[in-house]
Design a protein around this motif. Sequence first.
Motif, PDB file in Angstrom:
ATOM      1  N   ALA A 339     -12.479  -6.075  10.990  1.00  0.00           N
ATOM      2  CA  ALA A 339     -12.934  -7.462  10.869  1.00  0.00           C
ATOM      3  C   ALA A 339     -14.170  -7.711  11.724  1.00  0.00           C
ATOM      4  CB  ALA A 339     -11.808  -8.410  11.265  1.00  0.00           C
ATOM      5  N   ALA A 340     -14.244  -7.074  12.912  1.00  0.00           N
ATOM      6  CA  ALA A 340     -15.416  -7.238  13.775  1.00  0.00           C
ATOM      7  C   ALA A 340     -16.653  -6.601  13.152  1.00  0.00           C
ATOM      8  CB  ALA A 340     -15.133  -6.626  15.143  1.00  0.00           C
ATOM      9  N   GLN A 341     -16.476  -5.493  12.454  1.00  0.00           N
ATOM     10  CA  GLN A 341     -17.617  -4.802  11.849  1.00  0.00           C
ATOM     11  C   GLN A 341     -18.101  -5.484  10.572  1.00  0.00           C
ATOM     12  OE1 GLN A 341     -16.101  -0.856  11.322  1.00  0.00           O
ATOM     13  NE2 GLN A 341     -16.145  -0.352  13.514  1.00  0.00           N
ATOM     14  N   ASP A 342     -17.167  -5.909   9.712  1.00  0.00           N
ATOM     15  CA  ASP A 342     -17.548  -6.546   8.438  1.00  0.00           C
ATOM     16  C   ASP A 342     -16.460  -7.547   8.059  1.00  0.00           C
ATOM     17  OD1 ASP A 342     -18.272  -7.277   5.892  1.00  0.00           O
ATOM     18  OD2 ASP A 342     -18.777  -5.243   5.242  1.00  0.00           O
ATOM     19  N   PRO A 343     -16.575  -8.779   8.544  1.00  0.00           N
ATOM     20  CA  PRO A 343     -15.514  -9.772   8.332  1.00  0.00           C
ATOM     21  C   PRO A 343     -15.197 -10.010   6.855  1.00  0.00           C
ATOM     22  CG  PRO A 343     -17.103 -10.553   9.941  1.00  0.00           C
ATOM     23  CD  PRO A 343     -17.685  -9.325   9.345  1.00  0.00           C
ATOM     24  N   VAL A 344     -16.232 -10.066   6.020  1.00  0.00           N
ATOM     25  CA  VAL A 344     -16.011 -10.382   4.602  1.00  0.00           C
ATOM     26  C   VAL A 344     -15.219  -9.247   3.922  1.00  0.00           C
ATOM     27  CG1 VAL A 344     -17.101 -10.818   2.378  1.00  0.00           C
ATOM     28  CG2 VAL A 344     -18.063 -11.812   4.467  1.00  0.00           C
ATOM     29  N   ALA A 345     -15.678  -8.010   4.128  1.00  0.00           N
ATOM     30  CA  ALA A 345     -14.997  -6.873   3.506  1.00  0.00           C
ATOM     31  C   ALA A 345     -13.576  -6.720   4.044  1.00  0.00           C
ATOM     32  CB  ALA A 345     -15.786  -5.593   3.759  1.00  0.00           C
ATOM     33  N   ALA A 346     -13.395  -6.943   5.349  1.00  0.00           N
ATOM     34  CA  ALA A 346     -12.064  -6.820   5.941  1.00  0.00           C
ATOM     35  C   ALA A 346     -11.110  -7.876   5.382  1.00  0.00           C
ATOM     36  CB  ALA A 346     -12.163  -6.941   7.454  1.00  0.00           C
ATOM     37  N   ALA A 347     -11.621  -9.131   5.256  1.00  0.00           N
ATOM     38  CA  ALA A 347     -10.772 -10.193   4.716  1.00  0.00           C
ATOM     39  C   ALA A 347     -10.376  -9.889   3.275  1.00  0.00           C
ATOM     40  CB  ALA A 347     -11.510 -11.530   4.788  1.00  0.00           C
ATOM     41  N   ARG A 348     -11.329  -9.345   2.500  1.00  0.00           N
ATOM     42  CA  ARG A 348     -11.026  -8.984   1.114  1.00  0.00           C
ATOM     43  C   ARG A 348      -9.972  -7.880   1.062  1.00  0.00           C
ATOM     44  NH1 ARG A 348     -15.663  -6.883  -0.276  1.00  0.00           N
ATOM     45  NH2 ARG A 348     -16.657  -8.927  -0.479  1.00  0.00           N
ATOM     46  N   ALA A 349     -10.112  -6.887   1.950  1.00  0.00           N
ATOM     47  CA  ALA A 349      -9.157  -5.777   1.977  1.00  0.00           C
ATOM     48  C   ALA A 349      -7.756  -6.253   2.369  1.00  0.00           C
ATOM     49  CB  ALA A 349      -9.633  -4.704   2.946  1.00  0.00           C
ATOM     50  N   ARG A 350      -7.694  -7.208   3.346  1.00  0.00           N
ATOM     51  CA  ARG A 350      -6.386  -7.696   3.773  1.00  0.00           C
ATOM     52  C   ARG A 350      -5.718  -8.495   2.654  1.00  0.00           C
ATOM     53  NH1 ARG A 350      -8.459  -5.155   7.237  1.00  0.00           N
ATOM     54  NH2 ARG A 350      -7.599  -3.644   5.774  1.00  0.00           N
ATOM     55  N   ARG A 351      -6.506  -9.286   1.903  1.00  0.00           N
ATOM     56  CA  ARG A 351      -5.916 -10.044   0.796  1.00  0.00           C
ATOM     57  C   ARG A 351      -5.371  -9.091  -0.266  1.00  0.00           C
ATOM     58  NH1 ARG A 351     -10.423 -13.454   1.575  1.00  0.00           N
ATOM     59  NH2 ARG A 351     -11.566 -12.404  -0.116  1.00  0.00           N
ATOM     60  N   ARG A 352      -6.137  -8.062  -0.548  1.00  0.00           N
ATOM     61  CA  ARG A 352      -5.689  -7.083  -1.549  1.00  0.00           C
ATOM     62  C   ARG A 352      -4.406  -6.390  -1.091  1.00  0.00           C
ATOM     63  NH1 ARG A 352     -10.248  -4.936  -2.170  1.00  0.00           N
ATOM     64  NH2 ARG A 352     -10.041  -3.215  -0.673  1.00  0.00           N
ATOM     65  N   GLU A 353      -4.350  -6.020   0.187  1.00  0.00           N
ATOM     66  CA  GLU A 353      -3.149  -5.370   0.713  1.00  0.00           C
ATOM     67  C   GLU A 353      -1.934  -6.283   0.669  1.00  0.00           C
ATOM     68  OE1 GLU A 353      -4.340  -4.201   4.577  1.00  0.00           O
ATOM     69  OE2 GLU A 353      -5.599  -2.520   3.892  1.00  0.00           O
ATOM     70  N   ARG A 354      -2.160  -7.585   1.004  1.00  0.00           N
ATOM     71  CA  ARG A 354      -1.036  -8.526   0.982  1.00  0.00           C
ATOM     72  C   ARG A 354      -0.490  -8.693  -0.432  1.00  0.00           C
ATOM     73  NH1 ARG A 354      -4.070 -11.208   5.058  1.00  0.00           N
ATOM     74  NH2 ARG A 354      -5.116 -12.528   3.510  1.00  0.00           N
ATOM     75  N   TRP A 355      -1.406  -8.769  -1.408  1.00  0.00           N
ATOM     76  CA  TRP A 355      -0.951  -8.934  -2.789  1.00  0.00           C
ATOM     77  C   TRP A 355      -0.197  -7.695  -3.277  1.00  0.00           C
ATOM     78  CZ3 TRP A 355       0.077 -12.922  -5.485  1.00  0.00           C
ATOM     79  CH2 TRP A 355      -0.599 -14.113  -5.275  1.00  0.00           C
ATOM     80  N   LYS A 356      -0.725  -6.527  -2.909  1.00  0.00           N
ATOM     81  CA  LYS A 356      -0.025  -5.296  -3.282  1.00  0.00           C
ATOM     82  C   LYS A 356       1.374  -5.248  -2.662  1.00  0.00           C
ATOM     83  CE  LYS A 356      -3.967  -2.198  -4.050  1.00  0.00           C
ATOM     84  NZ  LYS A 356      -4.665  -0.980  -3.556  1.00  0.00           N
ATOM     85  N   CYS A 357       1.442  -5.655  -1.395  1.00  0.00           N
ATOM     86  CA  CYS A 357       2.736  -5.660  -0.704  1.00  0.00           C
ATOM     87  C   CYS A 357       3.707  -6.634  -1.366  1.00  0.00           C
ATOM     88  CB  CYS A 357       2.542  -6.009   0.768  1.00  0.00           C
ATOM     89  SG  CYS A 357       4.060  -5.962   1.744  1.00  0.00           S
ATOM     90  N   ARG A 358       3.209  -7.842  -1.688  1.00  0.00           N
ATOM     91  CA  ARG A 358       4.081  -8.845  -2.323  1.00  0.00           C
ATOM     92  C   ARG A 358       4.567  -8.389  -3.690  1.00  0.00           C
ATOM     93  NH1 ARG A 358      -0.054 -13.754  -0.803  1.00  0.00           N
ATOM     94  NH2 ARG A 358       0.547 -13.961   1.409  1.00  0.00           N
ATOM     95  N   ILE A 359       3.650  -7.803  -4.464  1.00  0.00           N
ATOM     96  CA  ILE A 359       4.040  -7.328  -5.790  1.00  0.00           C
ATOM     97  C   ILE A 359       5.058  -6.198  -5.676  1.00  0.00           C
ATOM     98  CG2 ILE A 359       3.205  -6.123  -7.860  1.00  0.00           C
ATOM     99  CD1 ILE A 359       0.558  -7.700  -7.502  1.00  0.00           C
ATOM    100  N   GLY A 360       4.811  -5.280  -4.729  1.00  0.00           N
ATOM    101  CA  GLY A 360       5.754  -4.183  -4.525  1.00  0.00           C
ATOM    102  C   GLY A 360       7.125  -4.672  -4.098  1.00  0.00           C
ATOM    103  N   LEU A 361       7.143  -5.629  -3.179  1.00  0.00           N
ATOM    104  CA  LEU A 361       8.417  -6.178  -2.722  1.00  0.00           C
ATOM    105  C   LEU A 361       9.144  -6.903  -3.851  1.00  0.00           C
ATOM    106  CD1 LEU A 361       7.459  -7.535   0.824  1.00  0.00           C
ATOM    107  CD2 LEU A 361       8.673  -5.419   0.262  1.00  0.00           C
ATOM    108  N   ALA A 362       8.372  -7.642  -4.667  1.00  0.00           N
ATOM    109  CA  ALA A 362       8.990  -8.377  -5.772  1.00  0.00           C
ATOM    110  C   ALA A 362       9.610  -7.424  -6.787  1.00  0.00           C
ATOM    111  CB  ALA A 362       7.949  -9.265  -6.455  1.00  0.00           C
ATOM    112  N   PHE A 363       8.847  -6.385  -7.170  1.00  0.00           N
ATOM    113  CA  PHE A 363       9.388  -5.421  -8.123  1.00  0.00           C
ATOM    114  C   PHE A 363      10.565  -4.654  -7.516  1.00  0.00           C
ATOM    115  CE2 PHE A 363       5.419  -5.917 -10.548  1.00  0.00           C
ATOM    116  CZ  PHE A 363       5.932  -5.915 -11.842  1.00  0.00           C
ATOM    117  N   GLY A 364      10.461  -4.332  -6.227  1.00  0.00           N
ATOM    118  CA  GLY A 364      11.564  -3.641  -5.573  1.00  0.00           C
ATOM    119  C   GLY A 364      12.827  -4.484  -5.558  1.00  0.00           C
ATOM    120  N   ALA A 365      12.670  -5.775  -5.257  1.00  0.00           N
ATOM    121  CA  ALA A 365      13.832  -6.666  -5.219  1.00  0.00           C
ATOM    122  C   ALA A 365      14.445  -6.835  -6.603  1.00  0.00           C
ATOM    123  CB  ALA A 365      13.426  -8.023  -4.648  1.00  0.00           C
ATOM    124  N   LEU A 366      13.582  -7.049  -7.604  1.00  0.00           N
ATOM    125  CA  LEU A 366      14.091  -7.226  -8.969  1.00  0.00           C
ATOM    126  C   LEU A 366      14.789  -5.967  -9.468  1.00  0.00           C
ATOM    127  CD1 LEU A 366      11.136  -9.182 -10.638  1.00  0.00           C
ATOM    128  CD2 LEU A 366      13.424 -10.048 -10.135  1.00  0.00           C
TER     129      LEU A 366
END
Length: 384
Positions: A339-366
């Motif tokens: 985030a210190a090196q490239d805030p925009v790219a880091a924020a985009r990467a974290r959003r992508r990771e969170r969505w992947k995690c949520r989708i994985g958890l949802a499919f795992g739970a179902l």
Amino acid sequence: MRMDTHVDQLIRLELPAARAGDRDAYGRIVVACQNTITAIALAIVRDVPSSEDIAQDAFLNAWQHLRRLQNADSFLPWLRQITRNLARDHLRAKVRGPYPVDDMEAAIAAAADPAPSPPEALIDEERTRAAGELISALPEESRETLLLFYREGQSSQQVARLLGISDAAVRKRLSRARQMVRADLLARFGEFAQGSAPAASFAAVVTSALVVASPPAAAAGLLGAGAGAVGAKTLLQIVLGAAASIGIALVIVFASIGFDLRRQLRKAIDAEERQALTRSAVINAGASVGFMIGILFIAHSTTGWILPVLATLVFMGTVFWQSAVVQPRAMARRHALEAAQDPVAAARARRRERWKCRIGLAFGALGGFGGLIAGLVMSGRLTF
């Protein structure tokens, strides 16, 4: 007016408990029906060990789908048809040729039943050939009838009720067989029919196999037991089959955990992060192994739906906590540097990771809870 046999009465008495998952009740049904089912299979495949394999598979198949059966009077006709289908499938498989060398069931059979010595093999081969010749000498439509006739105390009425045909039809088939087959051959066949009837251990093996072939609760989705390649199955074969299924599941789980860990370690900034990520992966792998062993123990030792649900909740809670909380914490310092090196790219990467995690958890739970509920319903542990 239809007269009930002891078998009919026993099925009506025991089937409700068996449908609810009572293995002992189903075992008593197996004892009552084993002569009929092995005779049907033997009449088609003309080989005693294979007929017992097929009969065991038929009983296990019926156990797996028992909740679909609403009418107790339909059980025996349904089981007879399952047996005939399996026996014909067996013959078609033999026509297609031997199993490949790497066939899993052949390996299980070889491990459970070591090859007999040459003299024993010759004796078994001679007995099999003689049995096949005896059965083949009979009119095809009379084989089931004659096998049961001699196994059931030579009562045509009993045979008629067990096969679901009229007493007149049984007598007609017996008469036709007597006209076509020499008296001495028929006498030999009678001795063979009585001597080849399944022993008491047959039902014991089937009842024991219910635990791993179609265990209650979620374990139903994890375990299976296939037909042995040669001879009647033993409990060891069935357990080895379950172990093979669990092994495959564990390989898949470990491969998935290992792939994800390797991807994360490539980006780790120091030994502390790598250690934390590795520890989390080990916990997930241990939870997977513990869950599979635990659900098998629960299936064997308990009834009801509470323990399977609790075991699944503990397992999934452990995996979800590691994925959604522990691993992000382990990577927090790296994320801060990015985030210190490239805030925009880091924020985009974290959003992508969170969505992947949520989708994985949802499919795992179902998937996890969907499989659990399906297993509980099919095993009779959960009713609506």
